[in-house]
Write an enzyme that holds these catalytic residues in place. Structure first.
Site, mmCIF file in Angstrom:
data_model
loop_
_atom_site.group_PDB
_atom_site.id
_atom_site.type_symbol
_atom_site.label_atom_id
_atom_site.label_comp_id
_atom_site.label_asym_id
_atom_site.label_seq_id
_atom_site.Cartn_x
_atom_site.Cartn_y
_atom_site.Cartn_z
ATOM 1 N N PHE A 97 38.913 -7.354 -32.154
ATOM 2 C CA PHE A 97 39.355 -6.359 -31.259
ATOM 3 C C PHE A 97 39.370 -5.100 -32.197
ATOM 4 O O PHE A 97 40.302 -5.115 -33.026
ATOM 5 C CB PHE A 97 40.477 -6.557 -30.324
ATOM 6 C CG PHE A 97 40.596 -5.929 -29.186
ATOM 7 C CD1 PHE A 97 39.947 -5.529 -28.354
ATOM 8 C CD2 PHE A 97 41.848 -4.963 -29.090
ATOM 9 C CE1 PHE A 97 40.035 -5.109 -27.109
ATOM 10 C CE2 PHE A 97 42.237 -4.099 -28.059
ATOM 11 C CZ PHE A 97 41.262 -4.355 -27.102
ATOM 12 N N ASP A 117 45.490 -13.515 -33.241
ATOM 13 C CA ASP A 117 45.808 -12.733 -32.076
ATOM 14 C C ASP A 117 45.382 -13.770 -31.032
ATOM 15 O O ASP A 117 44.209 -14.073 -30.756
ATOM 16 C CB ASP A 117 45.049 -11.493 -32.229
ATOM 17 C CG ASP A 117 45.362 -10.514 -31.078
ATOM 18 O OD1 ASP A 117 45.854 -11.146 -29.822
ATOM 19 O OD2 ASP A 117 45.175 -9.521 -31.129
ATOM 20 N N TYR A 161 49.294 -9.547 -19.947
ATOM 21 C CA TYR A 161 48.573 -8.778 -18.610
ATOM 22 C C TYR A 161 47.176 -9.534 -18.489
ATOM 23 O O TYR A 161 46.632 -9.093 -17.498
ATOM 24 C CB TYR A 161 48.635 -7.229 -18.973
ATOM 25 C CG TYR A 161 48.122 -6.578 -20.134
ATOM 26 C CD1 TYR A 161 46.698 -6.526 -20.189
ATOM 27 C CD2 TYR A 161 48.932 -6.187 -20.992
ATOM 28 C CE1 TYR A 161 46.084 -6.018 -21.264
ATOM 29 C CE2 TYR A 161 48.176 -5.415 -22.082
ATOM 30 C CZ TYR A 161 47.081 -5.215 -22.498
ATOM 31 O OH TYR A 161 46.547 -4.641 -23.493
ATOM 32 N N LYS A 162 46.784 -10.246 -19.413
ATOM 33 C CA LYS A 162 45.314 -10.840 -19.214
ATOM 34 C C LYS A 162 45.427 -12.027 -18.246
ATOM 35 O O LYS A 162 45.954 -12.068 -17.131
ATOM 36 C CB LYS A 162 44.598 -10.965 -20.423
ATOM 37 C CG LYS A 162 44.236 -9.515 -21.040
ATOM 38 C CD LYS A 162 43.892 -9.562 -22.586
ATOM 39 C CE LYS A 162 43.586 -7.999 -23.009
ATOM 40 N NZ LYS A 162 43.385 -8.099 -24.518
ATOM 41 N N ARG A 221 30.820 -8.641 -19.104
ATOM 42 C CA ARG A 221 31.711 -9.812 -19.463
ATOM 43 C C ARG A 221 32.161 -10.279 -18.066
ATOM 44 O O ARG A 221 32.753 -9.578 -16.966
ATOM 45 C CB ARG A 221 33.227 -9.679 -19.924
ATOM 46 C CG ARG A 221 32.749 -9.290 -21.283
ATOM 47 C CD ARG A 221 34.140 -8.897 -22.128
ATOM 48 N NE ARG A 221 35.012 -7.985 -21.589
ATOM 49 C CZ ARG A 221 36.358 -7.872 -21.947
ATOM 50 N NH1 ARG A 221 36.718 -8.617 -23.072
ATOM 51 N NH2 ARG A 221 37.129 -7.258 -21.240
HETATM 52 C C1 LIG Z 1 43.856 -7.069 -25.133
HETATM 53 C C2 LIG Z 1 44.006 -7.197 -26.406
HETATM 54 C C3 LIG Z 1 44.768 -6.215 -27.255
HETATM 55 C C4 LIG Z 1 45.764 -5.288 -26.450
HETATM 56 O O1 LIG Z 1 46.406 -4.427 -27.211
HETATM 57 P P1 LIG Z 1 47.446 -3.476 -26.608
HETATM 58 O O2 LIG Z 1 48.391 -3.268 -27.774
HETATM 59 O O3 LIG Z 1 48.357 -4.319 -25.405
HETATM 60 O O4 LIG Z 1 46.866 -2.226 -26.140
HETATM 61 C C5 LIG Z 1 45.016 -6.261 -28.667
HETATM 62 N N1 LIG Z 1 44.379 -7.334 -29.502
HETATM 63 C C6 LIG Z 1 43.359 -8.020 -28.635
HETATM 64 C C7 LIG Z 1 42.507 -9.077 -29.542
HETATM 65 C C8 LIG Z 1 43.019 -7.853 -27.342
HETATM 66 O O5 LIG Z 1 42.206 -8.692 -26.774
#
Ligand SMILES: *Cc1c(COP(=O)(O)O)cnc(C)c1O
Length: 429
Positions: free
Chosen positions: A131, A210, A235-236, A389
């Site tokens: 990400f 992560d 939040y996912k 997706r």
């Molecule tokens: C969704 C996601 C984030 C989100 O980061 P925020 O700090 O909450 O904005 C970070 N890393 C990964 C791999 C994600 O999928």
């Protein structure tokens, strides 16, 4: 796993009738009459329980009880919820805490690793599928440490996955830190956590997983894999609400060895002694920073409770079956229309979303979200340049939803309906 599918609607209806998780659907708010929500991997749905709980937290705990609520529930909320997350990710209750955001948690833990690792270890290993925020955090740390480190990325050769051998060859006695997403946000590629963690540890590298696209989607066994550190999002797949607080995990033997770079008062041993010199807490609190945003923290618990009630094993079983069914329909209906599969076919290497690729992906996803000739709204998300997706969330999706969504995508391409939409990209996709 081997499943027998068919492309008749009757198959989907009968699979829904035999679905042991079907009852969980009514735990969530339905937003519109005919909406098929395939973006729960980006923002999960609202659990009905959350509404009642937040009403209670605002009216009673805040409204009536005011500051007295700190001593009754609020002060321990991030450890209490952390312990529930621990149950889901195979960690001990005192190894996980709800705090800050995923990016910030990655920053804090990655900083701590780089500080702990001596000179001579000047490489950080990640991959091209990670990400971007994670890569930016690592780039910022390289800068912060005076460009002593080099960020090395394993290449993605097929647009979908990382060649394990290439990744492993990058982890050497020069590696300070390996930082990877367990499930990749775009292609859904999933690593072998046990293997990569072991190899990193054998080379003396520290490692942070992560779990953002994995927690609540696939079973995770951090302790069993020997994982040292992890961060993740609520939040996912955990349905904690927009921008809800993230979590971090540190294995118990590492807790007092790592230094949080942000010395906020909540990381102190005794925040309410108001001493002038910082003394880091000896437990997982040392990785927090500030006063917990209580409304956000409280909102995380109902989604988590529902996930624990359903059991992640059951959720994964259904997720694999839904994904295999989706891929079956993809091969039958979409592959002949110029689509490519954007996720690994092997379910052992795939999380709970399936990406499909098409040169017109942006316009196709717009036609799905804002249709002009039908009331069936399908919400996926678009990831440049050509990924759509499709997030599969077993707690509130069934086989009929998959059938109808795939049928709708086919229709949009066959009728060329997408040509009525512009190619501009929305600010948030
Ligand atoms: C969704 C996601 C984030 C989100 O980061 P925020 O700090 O909450 O904005 C970070 N890393 C990964 C791999 C994600 O999928």
């Amino acid at each position: 796993m081997d499943f027998k599918f068919s492309s008749d609607l009757e198959f989907a209806l009968s699979a829904d009738r035999g679905d042991s998780l079907a009852g969980f659907r009514s735990e969530f708010i339905e937003s519109e009459d005919d909406l098929i929500y395939l973006d729960g991997n980006s923002l999960g749905k609202l659990p009905k329980r959350t509404i009642g709980l937040l009403d209670d937290v605002t009216r009673k705990q805040w409204g009536d009880q005011l500051i007295r609520s700190w001593n009754s529930d609020w002060i321990g909320i991030n450890k209490r919820i952390g312990a529930k997350i621990a149950e889901l990710i195979g960690a001990k209750p005192h190894e996980v805490i709800l705090t800050d955001s995923t990016s910030l948690n990655l920053f804090k833990l990655a900083y701590a690793c780089l500080k702990l690792q001596g000179s001579g270890r000047d490489q950080i290993v990640s991959d091209e599928l990670n990400f971007p925020s994670d890569l930016y955090i690592l780039q910022g740390l390289v800068d912060m440490f005076g460009s002593r480190h080099e960020l090395v990325l394993a290449e993605c050769c097929d647009g979908l996955s990382i060649d394990n051998e290439e990744l492993v060859s990058l982890i050497t006695d020069k590696t300070a830190l390996v930082s990877l997403s367990y499930v990749s946000f775009k292609s859904s590629y999933m690593y072998n956590m046990e293997q990569i963690t072991r190899i990193a540890s054998e080379k003396g590298a520290m490692m942070i997983w992560d779990l953002s696209h994995a927690v609540g989607a696939v079973p995770i066994e951090l302790n069993k894999c020997g994982a040292g550190m992890a961060v993740g999002c609520t939040y996912k797949y955990l349905n904690g609400g927009p921008g809800s607080i993230a979590f971090l995990y540190v294995r118990e033997d590492l807790i007092d060895k790592l230094v949080n770079p942000v010395w906020g008062w909540f990381a102190d041993q005794n925040p309410f002694q108001f001493e002038l010199d910082f003394q880091p807490s000896k437990d997982i609190n040392r990785f927090t920073t500030s006063t917990t945003p209580i409304l956000s923290a409280a909102g995380v618990e109902p989604g988590l409770d529902i996930m624990l009630e359903a059991s992640i094993k059951e959720v994964r079983l259904k997720s694999v079956k839904l994904s295999e069914y989706l891929i079956y329909l993809f091969d039958k209906w979409l592959a002949p229309l110029g689509f490519d599969l954007g996720s690994p076919r092997d379910s052992d290497k795939r999380g709970s979303h399936v990406s499909i690729r098409h040169p017109e992906a942006n316009r196709i996803s717009k036609a799905m979200i804002t249709p002009k000739n039908t009331c069936t709204v399908v919400v996926p998300d678009f990831r440049a340049p050509d990924f759509i997706r499709l997030g599969l969330t077993p707690l509130y999706l069934g086989y009929q939803d998959i059938y109808r969504a795939m049928f709708r995508i086919k229709e949009i391409v066959v009728t060329k309906e997408y040509q009525e939409y512009s190619n501009n990209q929305d600010t948030v996709t």
